[in-house]
Design a protein around this motif. Structure first.
Motif, PDB file in Angstrom:
ATOM      1  N   THR A 188       0.835  -1.204   0.000  1.00 12.73           N
ATOM      2  CA  THR A 188       0.000   0.000   0.000  1.00 12.73           C
ATOM      3  C   THR A 188       0.870   1.254   0.000  1.00 12.73           C
ATOM      4  O   THR A 188       0.518   2.239  -0.646  1.00 12.73           O
ATOM      5  N   LYS A 189       2.002   1.199   0.684  1.00 12.81           N
ATOM      6  CA  LYS A 189       2.922   2.338   0.681  1.00 12.81           C
ATOM      7  C   LYS A 189       3.406   2.627  -0.741  1.00 12.81           C
ATOM      8  O   LYS A 189       3.511   3.786  -1.152  1.00 12.81           O
ATOM      9  N   ALA A 190       3.663   1.559  -1.515  1.00 12.43           N
ATOM     10  CA  ALA A 190       4.078   1.720  -2.914  1.00 12.43           C
ATOM     11  C   ALA A 190       2.982   2.384  -3.748  1.00 12.43           C
ATOM     12  O   ALA A 190       3.276   2.989  -4.786  1.00 12.43           O
ATOM     13  N   GLN A 191       1.737   2.296  -3.286  1.00 13.79           N
ATOM     14  CA  GLN A 191       0.599   2.931  -3.971  1.00 13.79           C
ATOM     15  C   GLN A 191       0.313   4.329  -3.414  1.00 13.79           C
ATOM     16  O   GLN A 191      -0.666   4.965  -3.806  1.00 13.79           O
ATOM     17  N   GLY A 192       1.154   4.786  -2.479  1.00  9.07           N
ATOM     18  CA  GLY A 192       0.959   6.105  -1.884  1.00  9.07           C
ATOM     19  C   GLY A 192      -0.079   6.123  -0.777  1.00  9.07           C
ATOM     20  O   GLY A 192      -0.659   7.171  -0.481  1.00  9.07           O
ATOM     21  N   ILE A 193      -0.313   4.973  -0.157  1.00  3.97           N
ATOM     22  CA  ILE A 193      -1.307   4.861   0.913  1.00  3.97           C
ATOM     23  C   ILE A 193      -0.584   4.452   2.199  1.00  3.97           C
ATOM     24  O   ILE A 193       0.152   3.475   2.221  1.00  3.97           O
ATOM     25  N   ASP A 194      -0.816   5.218   3.267  1.00  3.35           N
ATOM     26  CA  ASP A 194      -0.198   4.934   4.559  1.00  3.35           C
ATOM     27  C   ASP A 194      -1.209   4.191   5.439  1.00  3.35           C
ATOM     28  O   ASP A 194      -2.150   4.785   5.960  1.00  3.35           O
ATOM     29  N   VAL A 195      -1.021   2.875   5.559  1.00  5.27           N
ATOM     30  CA  VAL A 195      -1.906   2.033   6.360  1.00  5.27           C
ATOM     31  C   VAL A 195      -1.358   1.931   7.778  1.00  5.27           C
ATOM     32  O   VAL A 195      -0.163   1.744   7.980  1.00  5.27           O
ATOM     33  N   VAL A 196      -2.253   2.036   8.735  1.00  4.90           N
ATOM     34  CA  VAL A 196      -1.905   1.883  10.143  1.00  4.90           C
ATOM     35  C   VAL A 196      -2.680   0.669  10.678  1.00  4.90           C
ATOM     36  O   VAL A 196      -3.890   0.569  10.478  1.00  4.90           O
ATOM     37  N   ILE A 197      -1.975  -0.231  11.323  1.00  8.09           N
ATOM     38  CA  ILE A 197      -2.630  -1.371  11.958  1.00  8.09           C
ATOM     39  C   ILE A 197      -3.097  -0.895  13.328  1.00  8.09           C
ATOM     40  O   ILE A 197      -2.292  -0.519  14.173  1.00  8.09           O
ATOM     41  N   THR A 198      -4.410  -0.887  13.516  1.00  7.03           N
ATOM     42  CA  THR A 198      -4.987  -0.339  14.741  1.00  7.03           C
ATOM     43  C   THR A 198      -5.249  -1.404  15.801  1.00  7.03           C
ATOM     44  O   THR A 198      -5.436  -1.069  16.971  1.00  7.03           O
ATOM     45  N   ASP A 199      -5.284  -2.661  15.383  1.00  5.78           N
ATOM     46  CA  ASP A 199      -5.520  -3.731  16.348  1.00  5.78           C
ATOM     47  C   ASP A 199      -5.016  -5.041  15.758  1.00  5.78           C
ATOM     48  O   ASP A 199      -5.027  -5.237  14.544  1.00  5.78           O
ATOM     49  N   SER A 200      -4.573  -5.924  16.639  1.00  6.12           N
ATOM     50  CA  SER A 200      -4.099  -7.236  16.178  1.00  6.12           C
ATOM     51  C   SER A 200      -4.552  -8.289  17.183  1.00  6.12           C
ATOM     52  O   SER A 200      -5.742  -8.443  17.387  1.00  6.12           O
ATOM     53  N   PHE A 201      -3.614  -8.960  17.834  1.00  5.49           N
ATOM     54  CA  PHE A 201      -3.990  -9.991  18.801  1.00  5.49           C
ATOM     55  C   PHE A 201      -4.746  -9.373  19.971  1.00  5.49           C
ATOM     56  O   PHE A 201      -4.390  -8.304  20.452  1.00  5.49           O
ATOM     57  N   ARG A 202      -5.808 -10.057  20.414  1.00  2.70           N
ATOM     58  CA  ARG A 202      -6.531  -9.682  21.628  1.00  2.70           C
ATOM     59  C   ARG A 202      -6.759 -10.934  22.460  1.00  2.70           C
ATOM     60  O   ARG A 202      -7.141 -11.976  21.920  1.00  2.70           O
ATOM     61  N   SER A 203      -6.585 -10.818  23.762  1.00  5.15           N
ATOM     62  CA  SER A 203      -6.918 -11.927  24.662  1.00  5.15           C
ATOM     63  C   SER A 203      -8.435 -12.069  24.722  1.00  5.15           C
ATOM     64  O   SER A 203      -9.181 -11.162  24.321  1.00  5.15           O
ATOM     65  N   PHE A 204      -8.896 -13.187  25.242  1.00  4.13           N
ATOM     66  CA  PHE A 204     -10.336 -13.393  25.416  1.00  4.13           C
ATOM     67  C   PHE A 204     -10.904 -12.296  26.323  1.00  4.13           C
ATOM     68  O   PHE A 204     -12.002 -11.793  26.088  1.00  4.13           O
ATOM     69  N   GLU A 205     -10.143 -11.930  27.371  1.00  8.08           N
ATOM     70  CA  GLU A 205     -10.594 -10.907  28.308  1.00  8.08           C
ATOM     71  C   GLU A 205     -10.738  -9.552  27.608  1.00  8.08           C
ATOM     72  O   GLU A 205     -11.724  -8.840  27.831  1.00  8.08           O
TER      73      GLU A 205
END
Length: 177
Positions: free
Chosen positions: A65-82
């Motif tokens: 996406t950066k190569a396409q001029g788009i800055d992606v931010v990962i806002t969430d990934s692994f979450r515990s059950f809690e």
């Protein structure tokens, strides 16, 4: 009349066999350590971070996406059950808006198989605007990210029937090699 009773009996038998087969497939996928249908979520139940296959595809997503001029931010990934249960409570038993329909154990985030994203614009703000065209190519940056993610093998929440989860990408267990 006897022919109709035989037909109904045959249909009921076939229906019963179908239910039993479906139940067996469901049981095997959820509980068998090595499933003939590919990995099951049960095999990822001890996850404490993103699966390496998701990390690799996440990094490729950001790079492409950066190569396409788009800055992606990962806002969430692994979450515990809690953590998942806390998110599920929002808008239900705690203040805030409903942000998920999945309780702990029901989200691919809980197994290290999902990420959520947003876009960073030039002034540094993080946005979830699906119409934004920051790279000026006449296409929605959001939809460009979705297309790249799907090309990388992610399932995109925007394609789901019913509830659409537009910031969400996940790898299904059976797609992990």
């Amino acid at each position: 009349m006897n022919k109709n009773m035989n037909a109904v009996g045959t249909i009921l038998k076939l229906l019963l066999v179908g239910i039993i087969v479906y139940g067996l497939i469901f049981f095997v996928q959820k509980n068998w350590p090595i499933s003939p249908f590919g990995p099951s979520l049960n095999e990822f139940k001890d996850a404490t971070d993103l699966h390496p296959a998701v990390v690799e595809k996440r990094d490729q997503l950001i790079e492409q996406t950066k190569a396409q001029g788009i800055d992606v931010v990962i806002t969430d990934s692994f979450r515990s059950f809690e953590e998942q249960d806390e998110l599920y409570a929002r808008g239900r038993t705690t203040e805030g808006q409903i942000v998920t329909y999945s309780k702990g154990g029901e989200s691919y985030h809980n197994y290290g198989l999902a990420i959520d994203f947003a876009l960073r614009i030039d002034n540094g703000d993080i946005i979830w605007d699906m119409e934004y065209d920051g790279n000026g190519n006449g296409k929605s940056d959001w939809m460009e990210v979705a297309e790249i993610g799907k090309e990388l093998g992610f399932e995109w929440g925007g394609d789901w029937e019913g509830f659409k989860d537009y910031p969400h990408f996940q790898l299904r267990p059976e797609d992990i090699k």
